[in-house]
Motif scaffolding. Structure first.
Motif, mmCIF file in Angstrom:
data_model
loop_
_atom_site.group_PDB
_atom_site.id
_atom_site.type_symbol
_atom_site.label_atom_id
_atom_site.label_comp_id
_atom_site.label_asym_id
_atom_site.label_seq_id
_atom_site.Cartn_x
_atom_site.Cartn_y
_atom_site.Cartn_z
ATOM 1 N N GLY A 134 0.804 -1.142 0.104
ATOM 2 C CA GLY A 134 -0.037 -0.030 0.138
ATOM 3 C C GLY A 134 0.651 1.336 0.140
ATOM 4 O O GLY A 134 2.121 0.939 0.012
ATOM 5 N N PRO A 135 0.260 2.521 0.079
ATOM 6 C CA PRO A 135 0.886 3.736 0.033
ATOM 7 C C PRO A 135 2.060 3.536 1.294
ATOM 8 O O PRO A 135 1.672 3.122 2.371
ATOM 9 C CB PRO A 135 -0.029 4.657 0.249
ATOM 10 N N THR A 136 3.199 4.342 1.297
ATOM 11 C CA THR A 136 3.942 4.383 2.368
ATOM 12 C C THR A 136 3.479 5.262 3.493
ATOM 13 O O THR A 136 2.493 6.198 3.381
ATOM 14 C CB THR A 136 5.280 5.449 1.779
ATOM 15 N N THR A 137 3.791 4.798 4.685
ATOM 16 C CA THR A 137 3.522 5.482 5.948
ATOM 17 C C THR A 137 4.573 6.187 6.442
ATOM 18 O O THR A 137 4.364 6.941 7.595
ATOM 19 C CB THR A 137 3.074 4.155 6.906
ATOM 20 N N HIS A 138 5.688 6.160 5.741
ATOM 21 C CA HIS A 138 6.693 7.182 6.292
ATOM 22 C C HIS A 138 6.898 8.639 5.670
ATOM 23 O O HIS A 138 6.272 8.538 4.307
ATOM 24 C CB HIS A 138 8.106 6.457 5.972
ATOM 25 N N SER A 139 7.563 9.411 6.421
ATOM 26 C CA SER A 139 7.156 10.828 5.746
ATOM 27 C C SER A 139 8.275 11.107 4.321
ATOM 28 O O SER A 139 7.772 11.730 3.497
ATOM 29 C CB SER A 139 7.716 11.954 6.804
ATOM 30 N N LYS A 140 9.289 10.332 4.408
ATOM 31 C CA LYS A 140 10.346 10.395 3.485
ATOM 32 C C LYS A 140 10.256 11.844 2.909
ATOM 33 O O LYS A 140 10.520 12.527 3.586
ATOM 34 C CB LYS A 140 9.781 9.427 2.205
ATOM 35 N N ALA A 141 10.460 12.059 1.310
ATOM 36 C CA ALA A 141 10.598 13.221 1.069
ATOM 37 C C ALA A 141 9.556 14.545 1.662
ATOM 38 O O ALA A 141 8.429 13.937 1.928
ATOM 39 C CB ALA A 141 10.292 13.475 -0.417
ATOM 40 N N GLY A 173 18.174 21.345 -1.407
ATOM 41 C CA GLY A 173 17.073 22.031 -1.883
ATOM 42 C C GLY A 173 15.744 21.498 -1.978
ATOM 43 O O GLY A 173 14.687 22.179 -2.354
ATOM 44 N N GLY A 174 15.580 20.329 -1.711
ATOM 45 C CA GLY A 174 14.423 19.552 -1.662
ATOM 46 C C GLY A 174 13.692 19.342 -3.122
ATOM 47 O O GLY A 174 12.579 19.970 -3.350
ATOM 48 N N GLN A 175 14.506 18.988 -4.125
ATOM 49 C CA GLN A 175 14.302 19.122 -5.540
ATOM 50 C C GLN A 175 13.592 17.710 -6.202
ATOM 51 O O GLN A 175 12.848 17.561 -7.007
ATOM 52 C CB GLN A 175 15.316 19.429 -6.350
ATOM 53 N N GLY A 176 14.161 16.753 -5.447
ATOM 54 C CA GLY A 176 13.717 15.173 -5.822
ATOM 55 C C GLY A 176 12.526 15.041 -6.231
ATOM 56 O O GLY A 176 12.032 14.645 -7.564
ATOM 57 N N MET A 177 11.508 14.962 -5.238
ATOM 58 C CA MET A 177 10.110 14.478 -5.368
ATOM 59 C C MET A 177 9.380 15.499 -6.600
ATOM 60 O O MET A 177 8.631 15.139 -7.095
ATOM 61 C CB MET A 177 9.327 14.335 -4.194
ATOM 62 N N ASN A 178 9.734 16.712 -6.231
ATOM 63 C CA ASN A 178 9.178 17.912 -7.301
ATOM 64 C C ASN A 178 9.629 17.508 -8.683
ATOM 65 O O ASN A 178 8.889 17.708 -9.525
ATOM 66 C CB ASN A 178 9.590 19.240 -6.883
#
Length: 530
Positions: free
Chosen positions: A41-48, A301-306
């Motif tokens: 199922g979908p992740t339960t961790h915050s990750k990005a 810079g928090g670019q990955g998921m975006n």
């Protein structure tokens, strides 16, 4: 839930943020994709954690931005601390002309992003087939054949197109024999989500630098004392494979930050190594790579998921046009042409910044201690630097000016074909309301915007031309000159008595920009796509 279909127009492998965004965008164009994931199922961790302004603009177009914003936590900038002492602040609320409704970085964990996108899919009756594993793929010029495994049973389905959003280890990419060049950083990092027993201002990210390493504190939604803590571990931990405890990490963290604090409620702790890699190709036949399957890099810079969300956003409208029989298949070549340079620049820039931040050689240490802060405080006083920084971090500055889908026939120098459409406030003369250019582009499809004084007869001719040749494909708006909209005319460098015609792509980048209303030239441009 078992897959009953034997054939699908689009198969999406991977239901992380990139795969879910791909499915959501295809649904906007009436295409029901098949999306699978090997997870339960979908992740339960915050990750990005970071959602940039450009991603929020996509969410706004989908109608879910208000919900996401309400559940998130805006970060208005970064405070940089050297050896425990605050030395500089980079505040986004000091940026003038941010040109977006979201002039901040929204702290909104990956788990919540996935949930928001899953809710969108559910509302549009598109299920995710969890616990379904990709086994193999073969292709012809007409379709792909994919073997899946679910509940111990093998199943073969065919697909017109396959989108691989299956992460950095992408089995699809490996089966397609696409190389994934790059390297792994030596340092081991830790990640902690927890509550601190000391109070930090909740609207800033805090970055601590010292000879011992680095640590970042990122505010989490909800309780203002909860933070994501990310930091580096010393060399003796580089090859450690067993899990670290909070008690082992905390003393090292205190040395870096110079702060006497405790994590009183640890919700998640993990260790990991960082990679910087990029696929040699983003496409192989009828299969495309998006997100981490195509590129991974440091979290600077928090670019990955975006970037993964924008990969999907770029590809979806092109693929939808081909699937619906509205666009020529060659338009799909522009996906890699446009997104590979973006990924390469991001890879190079984050790599340079990360290596500098982690460097412990004497010259780097001297620069960070005696020069960097003074230089940063000096350049941040320059309005142009602040604006450039925001456009880079927010990803609103990404352009496709060199794309074959960009045709610039204008004297304008500030805004050109290929640029993201600026989110300028406008007064809608027809509806007598204040809105913005992005709101005009909320509907799926291209948007034609005419600016300047145009007589009613000419507007009728344009509307008739659209109806006859591009029914349902192009939305049409007209912005006459007025004092209330003068800032828009200034931004596009339109002088008195002049015109401007723009075709805005479905991903809100300007495809065609002309100083004249030339239907023949516009038609030739559109026929390259449709």
């Amino acid at each position: 839930m078992k897959i009953t279909a034997q054939h699908t127009q689009v198969l999406i492998i991977g239901a992380g943020p990139s795969g879910l965004m791909m499915a959501a965008q295809l649904l906007r164009y009436g295409i029901q994709p098949l999306i699978i994931d090997s997870k339960q199922g979908p992740t339960t961790h915050s990750k990005a954690l970071a959602v940039q302004a450009r991603s929020m603009e996509i969410y706004r177009q989908m109608g879910i931005a208000d919900k996401v914003k309400q559940e998130g936590r805006p970060a208005m900038g970064v405070e940089i601390c050297l050896y425990g002492e605050p030395r500089a602040q980079v505040r986004l609320d000091q940026v003038e002309g941010a040109d977006t409704p979201y002039p901040y970085v929204l702290m909104y964990p990956q788990s919540r992003n996935e949930r928001a996108l899953l809710d969108y899919l559910t509302q549009n009756c598109c299920p995710v087939y969890w616990n379904t594993t990709f086994e193999s793929i073969s292709q012809t010029r007409e379709q792909a054949t994919v073997v899946l495994e679910a509940d111990g049973e093998s199943q073969t389905i065919t697909a017109d197109w396959v989108v691989a959003a299956d992460g950095a280890r992408s089995p699809v990419r490996k089966q397609l024999n696409i190389s994934f060049g790059g390297d792994t950083y030596k340092n081991l990092f830790y990640l902690i989500d927890g509550k601190l027993n000391i109070h930090f201002d909740s609207d800033l990210v805090r970055l601590f630098l010292s000879d011992k390493g680095l640590a970042g504190f990122f505010p989490l939604p909800g309780d203002p004392d909860y933070f994501r803590i990310v930091g580096s571990l010393p060399k003796q931990y580089q090859d450690r494979e067993d899990e670290l405890s909070l008690e082992e990490v905390t003393p090292w963290l205190k040395q870096i930050t110079g702060q006497a604090f405790e994590v009183t409620d640890c919700r998640w702790i993990d260790t990991y190594k960082l990679h910087h890699r990029m696929a040699e190709h983003f496409r192989s036949g009828r299969c495309f790579l998006i997100g981490d399957a195509a590129h991974i890099h440091s979290p600077v810079g928090g670019q990955g998921m975006n970037t993964g969300l924008q990969d999907a956003y770029n590809l979806a409208w092109k693929l939808a046009g081909v699937v619906n029989g509205q666009s020529k298949p060659r338009v799909l070549d522009s996906y890699a042409d446009e997104r590979m340079p973006v990924a390469k620049r991001l890879l190079n820039s984050t790599d340079r910044v990360f290596k500098f931040a982690m460097s412990s050689n004497p010259l780097s240490r001297f620069f960070k201690k005696h020069v960097m802060i003074r230089l940063l405080n000096y350049v941040w006083d320059k309005g142009g630097v602040r604006k450039l920084f925001f456009k880079t971090v927010s990803q609103t500055g990404i352009n496709y000016r060199d794309s074959k889908l960009s045709l610039h026939l204008s004297h304008a120098k500030s805004i050109k074909a290929g640029d993201r459409l600026p989110c300028l406030s406008i007064y809608d003369e027809k509806k007598q309301i204040t809105t913005d250019l992005h709101e005009w582009c909320a509907k799926p499809g291209f948007t034609l915007i005419l600016m300047g004084k145009v007589i009613e007869e000419e507007l009728f001719i344009v509307a008739k031309w659209l109806t006859q040749h591009y029914t349902g494909l192009i939305n049409f708006y007209y912005l006459p000159p007025s004092e209330k909209n003068q800032q828009v005319f200034d931004a596009f460098e339109i002088n008195k008595g002049q015109h401007k015609s723009m075709l805005i792509r479905p991903d809100m980048h300007i495809g065609y920009l002309n100083d004249a209303i030339d239907l023949d030239r516009m038609d030739r441009y559109l026929k390259e796509i449709f």
